[in-house]
Write an enzyme that holds these catalytic residues in place. Structure first.
Site, PDB file in Angstrom:
ATOM      1  N   THR A  14       3.829   8.977  -1.864  1.00  0.00           N
ATOM      2  CA  THR A  14       5.223   8.986  -1.400  1.00  0.00           C
ATOM      3  C   THR A  14       6.080   9.910  -2.246  1.00  0.00           C
ATOM      4  OG1 THR A  14       5.064   6.767  -0.515  1.00  0.00           O
ATOM      5  CG2 THR A  14       7.258   7.491  -1.122  1.00  0.00           C
ATOM      6  N   SER A  61      -2.225   7.606  -0.884  1.00  0.00           N
ATOM      7  CA  SER A  61      -3.214   6.930  -1.741  1.00  0.00           C
ATOM      8  C   SER A  61      -3.885   5.739  -1.084  1.00  0.00           C
ATOM      9  CB  SER A  61      -2.594   6.536  -3.082  1.00  0.00           C
ATOM     10  OG  SER A  61      -1.916   5.309  -3.000  1.00  0.00           O
ATOM     11  N   THR A  94       1.676   4.831  -4.621  1.00  0.00           N
ATOM     12  CA  THR A  94       1.730   3.520  -5.271  1.00  0.00           C
ATOM     13  C   THR A  94       0.639   2.554  -4.788  1.00  0.00           C
ATOM     14  OG1 THR A  94       3.283   2.711  -3.605  1.00  0.00           O
ATOM     15  CG2 THR A  94       4.237   3.621  -5.627  1.00  0.00           C
ATOM     16  N   ASP A  95       0.123   2.801  -3.563  1.00  0.00           N
ATOM     17  CA  ASP A  95      -0.733   1.781  -2.934  1.00  0.00           C
ATOM     18  C   ASP A  95      -2.023   1.480  -3.702  1.00  0.00           C
ATOM     19  OD1 ASP A  95       1.115   1.363  -0.962  1.00  0.00           O
ATOM     20  OD2 ASP A  95       0.115   2.605   0.540  1.00  0.00           O
TER      21      ASP A  95
HETATM   22  N1  ASP Z   1       1.259   5.002   1.074  1.00  0.00           N
HETATM   23  C1  ASP Z   1       1.884   5.622  -0.090  1.00  0.00           C
HETATM   24  C2  ASP Z   1       0.761   6.018  -1.037  1.00  0.00           C
HETATM   25  O1  ASP Z   1       0.216   5.161  -1.670  1.00  0.00           O
HETATM   26  C3  ASP Z   1       2.809   4.671  -0.715  1.00  0.00           C
HETATM   27  C4  ASP Z   1       3.501   5.164  -1.946  1.00  0.00           C
HETATM   28  O2  ASP Z   1       3.160   6.146  -2.565  1.00  0.00           O
HETATM   29  O3  ASP Z   1       4.479   4.485  -2.342  1.00  0.00           O
HETATM   30  O4  ASP Z   1       0.444   7.172  -1.140  1.00  0.00           O
END
Ligand code: ASP
Length: 318
Positions: A14, A61, A94-95
């Site tokens: 993200t 991610s 973050t995932d």
């Molecule tokens: N779906 C995103 C990822 O993990 C979520 C994020 O980065 O907050 O790449």
């Protein structure tokens, strides 16, 4: 001479996401902006010394895979071997950030800091959180005495072993659980509360890991114990040739009797089984008569990585 070169590796997420509207913080596409462009947008980053960027991957991610992990581990070891490099920042979604952090700590045990950072809002947001997170991560990567793999998000430094994503939306999305944070970053200064993660710098098994491909890595799956759980899913995994199973058990490692019978059958058939807990906090406390070994305090996703490394001949990750 004190090393001062900072390396920033991009993997997407993200933090590199774009949305068609600055007020839309959820309807974006992750992994659109290159790491060099992200860094250019933070002039204060360059004030602290030389910065080198490299795009190792560009993905959401949720789709993280072994090939990217192996590439990251390999680039980390290459860069940290350079005497003028003080540390590494990795921009990441973050995932699955906690999984990548755990893997890199287990495989590299870096003697210099390797700092994963992220964002909960895309780069195109009205007030994106990514730039401050990168700046904070750089402060940790440049901090004398820092070592090991840590995560920096919303001004908090988390250890790779303990960190978990705990919230779907808020900017401060991560928790270190019972362990507490390693420290905080305040106005560019690190306030350290406890020890950095281990940093032997040995990287002993890195070559084996780096040469692994997605197909040759051991198959280790996670099953969850819950009301009405059945053993069929475990029997199906055993029939498909699974090598390891982590059960996300209830409470202090308790497992529904039907699922437990199937796990014991799997264990008797030679499958390695570990008991973690689906509780967000606390460790499974072992007893001498446990039929299924506990995960040594690791969450289900981290216990899975630890078991994969163990099956690859890794002597232990904790
Ligand atoms: N779906 C995103 C990822 O993990 C979520 C994020 O980065 O907050 O790449």
């Amino acid at each position: 001479m004190t090393p001062s070169k900072l390396v920033i590796l991009g993997t997407g997420g993200t933090i590199a996401g774009l949305s068609s509207s600055a007020t839309d913080n959820i309807g974006y596409t992750a992994a659109q902006v290159g790491v060099a462009q992200l860094v250019e947008a933070i002039p204060a980053l360059l004030a602290g010394g030389a910065v080198v960027t490299e795009q190792v991957a560009q993905l959401d991610s949720k789709d993280m895979d072994f090939a990217v992990w192996a590439a990251l581990a390999s680039r980390i070891n290459d860069f940290l071997a350079q005497t003028d490099v003080c540390g590494i920042v990795i921009t990441h979604g973050t995932d699955t950030l906690e999984e990548t952090a755990f893997f890199l700590q287990a495989v590299c045990q870096p003697a210099k800091p390797v700092v994963l950072t992220c964002a909960m809002r895309p780069a195109s947001a009205l007030t994106p959180d990514g730039p401050q997170n990168v700046l904070d991560a750089a402060a940790v990567a440049r901090h004398p005495g820092a070592q090991g793999v840590v995560v920096v998000c919303a001004g908090t430094i988390h250890g790779a072993i303990d960190v978990q994503k705990a919230h779907t939306y808020r900017l401060n999305a991560f928790t270190p659980g019972d362990a507490g944070p390693v420290g905080y970053v305040e106005e560019g200064c690190v306030r350290q509360l406890r020890d950095w993660p281990a940093g032997s710098g040995s990287g002993d098994h890195l070559a084996a890991v780096a040469s692994g491909t997605a197909t040759s890595w051991p198959q280790v799956e996670i099953v969850m114990s819950h009301a009405g759980a059945r053993g069929k899913v475990v029997d199906a995994l055993v029939s498909s040739g699974v090598q390891g199973i982590v059960v996300a058990a209830t409470g202090n490692g308790t497992v529904h009797h039907a699922l437990e019978q199937a796990l014991l059958r799997a264990q008797a058939a030679g499958v390695q089984v570990r008991r973690s807990t689906r509780c967000a906090e606390g460790h499974v406390l072992p007893r001498p008569d446990d039929a299924i070994p506990d995960s040594k305090g690791l969450s289900p996703v981290k216990a899975r990585i630890a078991l994969m490394l163990e099956l690859m001949g890794w002597p232990g990750t904790r």
